[in-house]
Design a protein around this motif. Structure first.
Motif, mmCIF file in Angstrom:
data_model
loop_
_atom_site.group_PDB
_atom_site.id
_atom_site.type_symbol
_atom_site.label_atom_id
_atom_site.label_comp_id
_atom_site.label_asym_id
_atom_site.label_seq_id
_atom_site.Cartn_x
_atom_site.Cartn_y
_atom_site.Cartn_z
ATOM 1 N N VAL A 136 4.921 4.372 -1.052
ATOM 2 C CA VAL A 136 3.720 5.101 -0.106
ATOM 3 C C VAL A 136 3.068 6.632 0.300
ATOM 4 C CG1 VAL A 136 2.301 4.548 1.666
ATOM 5 C CG2 VAL A 136 3.430 2.608 -0.309
ATOM 6 N N ALA A 137 2.201 6.837 -0.565
ATOM 7 C CA ALA A 137 2.066 8.326 0.254
ATOM 8 C C ALA A 137 0.645 8.077 1.767
ATOM 9 C CB ALA A 137 2.292 9.344 -0.567
ATOM 10 N N GLU A 138 -0.033 9.286 1.858
ATOM 11 C CA GLU A 138 -1.332 9.506 2.149
ATOM 12 C C GLU A 138 -1.866 8.168 2.656
ATOM 13 O OE1 GLU A 138 -3.862 12.346 2.183
ATOM 14 O OE2 GLU A 138 -1.864 14.034 2.331
ATOM 15 N N ARG A 139 -2.012 6.994 1.395
ATOM 16 C CA ARG A 139 -2.261 5.377 1.561
ATOM 17 C C ARG A 139 -1.393 5.269 1.476
ATOM 18 N NH1 ARG A 139 -5.974 8.019 3.357
ATOM 19 N NH2 ARG A 139 -8.628 8.140 3.138
ATOM 20 N N VAL A 140 -1.844 3.408 1.845
ATOM 21 C CA VAL A 140 -0.881 2.387 1.577
ATOM 22 C C VAL A 140 -1.639 1.691 0.006
ATOM 23 C CG1 VAL A 140 -0.298 0.076 2.321
ATOM 24 C CG2 VAL A 140 -0.007 2.378 4.209
ATOM 25 N N LEU A 141 -2.931 1.098 0.174
ATOM 26 C CA LEU A 141 -3.444 0.574 -0.351
ATOM 27 C C LEU A 141 -3.780 1.481 -1.817
ATOM 28 C CD1 LEU A 141 -5.891 -1.881 1.682
ATOM 29 C CD2 LEU A 141 -3.800 -2.351 0.910
ATOM 30 N N GLY A 142 -3.127 0.852 -2.660
ATOM 31 C CA GLY A 142 -3.175 1.858 -4.024
ATOM 32 C C GLY A 142 -2.383 1.569 -4.698
ATOM 33 N N PRO A 143 -1.081 2.087 -3.701
ATOM 34 C CA PRO A 143 0.340 2.156 -4.117
ATOM 35 C C PRO A 143 1.089 0.542 -3.929
ATOM 36 C CG PRO A 143 0.125 3.463 -2.901
ATOM 37 C CD PRO A 143 -1.564 3.622 -3.252
ATOM 38 N N ARG A 144 -0.240 -0.147 -2.530
ATOM 39 C CA ARG A 144 0.498 -1.743 -2.454
ATOM 40 C C ARG A 144 -0.984 -2.097 -3.165
ATOM 41 N NH1 ARG A 144 4.020 0.870 -3.815
ATOM 42 N NH2 ARG A 144 5.821 1.127 -2.462
ATOM 43 N N MET A 145 -1.391 -3.406 -3.844
ATOM 44 C CA MET A 145 -2.311 -4.176 -4.076
ATOM 45 C C MET A 145 -2.102 -5.296 -3.244
ATOM 46 S SD MET A 145 -4.899 -1.971 -3.911
ATOM 47 C CE MET A 145 -6.220 -2.431 -4.783
ATOM 48 N N HIS A 146 -0.777 -5.891 -3.175
ATOM 49 C CA HIS A 146 -0.595 -7.451 -3.131
ATOM 50 C C HIS A 146 -0.602 -8.065 -1.854
ATOM 51 C CE1 HIS A 146 0.249 -6.654 -7.204
ATOM 52 N NE2 HIS A 146 0.080 -7.555 -7.542
ATOM 53 N N VAL A 147 -1.022 -8.855 -1.420
ATOM 54 C CA VAL A 147 -0.857 -9.774 0.148
ATOM 55 C C VAL A 147 -0.588 -10.701 -0.309
ATOM 56 C CG1 VAL A 147 -2.551 -7.751 0.816
ATOM 57 C CG2 VAL A 147 -3.609 -10.305 0.081
ATOM 58 N N ARG A 148 0.182 -11.408 0.942
ATOM 59 C CA ARG A 148 0.067 -13.027 1.259
ATOM 60 C C ARG A 148 -0.809 -13.832 2.318
ATOM 61 N NH1 ARG A 148 6.066 -13.816 2.554
ATOM 62 N NH2 ARG A 148 6.628 -12.549 4.047
ATOM 63 N N HIS A 149 -1.853 -14.980 2.348
ATOM 64 C CA HIS A 149 -2.009 -15.220 3.899
ATOM 65 C C HIS A 149 -0.659 -15.441 4.699
ATOM 66 C CE1 HIS A 149 -3.593 -18.881 5.436
ATOM 67 N NE2 HIS A 149 -4.096 -17.244 6.261
ATOM 68 N N ALA A 150 -1.272 -14.648 6.543
ATOM 69 C CA ALA A 150 -0.567 -14.832 7.282
ATOM 70 C C ALA A 150 -1.211 -14.852 8.339
ATOM 71 C CB ALA A 150 -0.030 -13.209 7.742
ATOM 72 N N PRO A 151 -1.128 -15.972 8.587
ATOM 73 C CA PRO A 151 -1.750 -16.964 9.580
ATOM 74 C C PRO A 151 -0.911 -16.586 10.914
ATOM 75 C CG PRO A 151 -0.977 -18.635 8.313
ATOM 76 C CD PRO A 151 -0.729 -17.301 7.758
ATOM 77 N N HIS A 152 -0.271 -16.381 11.518
ATOM 78 C CA HIS A 152 0.857 -15.418 12.208
ATOM 79 C C HIS A 152 0.169 -14.411 13.164
ATOM 80 C CE1 HIS A 152 4.204 -15.766 15.103
ATOM 81 N NE2 HIS A 152 4.330 -14.500 14.776
ATOM 82 N N TYR A 153 -0.376 -13.406 12.031
ATOM 83 C CA TYR A 153 -0.974 -12.458 12.032
ATOM 84 C C TYR A 153 -2.771 -12.181 11.783
ATOM 85 C CZ TYR A 153 3.394 -10.915 12.548
ATOM 86 O OH TYR A 153 4.325 -9.918 12.399
ATOM 87 N N SER A 154 -3.175 -13.630 12.489
ATOM 88 C CA SER A 154 -4.677 -13.666 12.229
ATOM 89 C C SER A 154 -4.511 -13.807 13.589
ATOM 90 C CB SER A 154 -5.016 -14.905 11.783
ATOM 91 O OG SER A 154 -5.088 -15.439 10.647
ATOM 92 N N LYS A 155 -4.690 -12.769 14.485
ATOM 93 C CA LYS A 155 -4.971 -12.540 15.660
ATOM 94 C C LYS A 155 -5.840 -12.343 17.012
ATOM 95 C CE LYS A 155 0.524 -10.678 15.638
ATOM 96 N NZ LYS A 155 0.628 -9.695 16.794
ATOM 97 N N PRO A 156 -6.352 -12.603 18.342
ATOM 98 C CA PRO A 156 -7.191 -12.720 18.470
ATOM 99 C C PRO A 156 -7.490 -10.919 19.094
ATOM 100 C CG PRO A 156 -6.244 -13.655 20.009
ATOM 101 C CD PRO A 156 -5.456 -13.334 18.441
ATOM 102 N N CYS A 157 -8.093 -10.080 18.570
ATOM 103 C CA CYS A 157 -7.074 -7.831 18.883
ATOM 104 C C CYS A 157 -8.195 -7.415 19.013
ATOM 105 C CB CYS A 157 -6.251 -7.633 17.789
ATOM 106 S SG CYS A 157 -6.687 -7.923 16.456
ATOM 107 N N VAL A 158 -9.546 -7.944 18.639
ATOM 108 C CA VAL A 158 -10.700 -7.528 18.905
ATOM 109 C C VAL A 158 -11.247 -7.808 20.174
ATOM 110 C CG1 VAL A 158 -12.676 -6.360 17.837
ATOM 111 C CG2 VAL A 158 -10.665 -6.213 16.619
#
Length: 290
Positions: A136-158
């Motif tokens: 990973v350099a200036e960008r995370v997405l590109g070098p990394r393109m895989h995700v897992r669903h993480a309900p714990h991080y569906s946070k009421p944050c806005v």
């Protein structure tokens, strides 16, 4: 009223802070970014130049997370006097808008009602070390393109409503659930093997310096060495997560709404957060987004 501010608290996590600053500084302008510099670290202050840097003492103490979120709660409510929306979270969490929405996050927020709490769908960016050798350099997405669903991080944050946020940012006392179609929270903890190991070393050192049990310190279990496990085995395990076809997130949001209810008598509201063993490959439109 300004449209949006971003707020986080950080200690020494330069890797994640750089991503946070690039993302929110680029979207909202650094003048609308608020960085609580725990320990008044020189590197944090240097990286966050142009932001509103709030230095606080860095003494190790128990009940860390409760004190941290009490302070962040008060900051959020104060910033709401001047901003319609306040995005608050850990430095390794970024709220993003799917490019399919046809606009950027700031412009999108300008069109959203106030007096709400928005809950992005949580996705954990994972480093597939078996097929993603590029660092990973200036960008995370590109070098990394895989995700897992993480309900714990569906946070009421806005946040644009008067409410109280629970320790960890996982719950609020706002009784409605708003999960906009294109809104996601990307958790970056596992986005890079090397960065993960370095961050865990720092966090293990903090809990060792504080002393006491997980319950006594009120810090997440994942900060403790005994809960860490073997780093490489953790990342090798990502390859065994069941790969899902496509990127249909609607059913995951519907599940959140089906299980939405009061969290006992605490005043907080929540949905069920079952463990998942699935992964997705992000569509190419996400490449370079963060």
């Amino acid at each position: 009223m300004q449209t949006a501010a971003a707020l986080t608290m950080v200690r020494d996590d330069a890797f994640f802070l750089k991503a946070w600053l690039h993302h929110y500084g680029g979207l909202f302008g650094r003048e609308n970014c608020y960085v609580v510099n725990h320990g008044r670290g020189e590197e944090v202050a240097r990286l966050a130049e142009g932001c509103n840097v709030i230095g606080i003492p860095g003494d190790h103490h128990k009940n860390f997370d409760m004190k941290r979120w009490r302070m962040l709660n008060n900051f959020v409510m104060g910033l709401r006097c001047y901003y319609t929306h306040v995005v608050v979270g850990d430095v390794d969490e970024l709220v993003v808008l799917d490019p399919e929405a046809g606009t950027d996050l700031k412009t999108w927020l300008e069109g959203q009602p106030n007096d709400r709490v928005l809950t992005p769908l949580g996705l954990e960016v994972i480093h597939r070390i078996d097929i993603e050798p590029e660092p990973v350099a200036e960008r995370v997405l590109g070098p990394r393109m895989h995700v897992r669903h993480a309900p714990h991080y569906s946070k009421p944050c806005v946040v644009s409503a008067g409410t109280k946020i629970a320790r960890g940012g996982h719950f609020t006392q706002y009784d409605k659930l708003h999960t906009p179609e294109h809104l996601y929270l990307l958790h970056l903890k596992y986005c890079d093997f090397t960065a993960y190991a370095e961050a865990m070393n720092r966090r293990n050192a903090v809990t060792e310096a504080i002393g006491g049990t997980i319950k006594e310190t009120a810090i997440g279990r994942h900060w403790f060495a005994e809960a860490r496990g073997e780093d490489r085995a953790v990342f090798e395990g990502f390859a065994r997560l069941a790969m899902q076809e496509g990127f249909a997130m609607g059913p995951l949001r519907k599940r959140m709404h089906r299980t939405w209810k009061a969290r006992g008598t605490t005043g907080y509201w929540a949905f069920e957060r079952p463990e998942t063993d699935t992964q997705y490959r992000l569509p190419e439109r996400f490449s370079g987004l963060v």
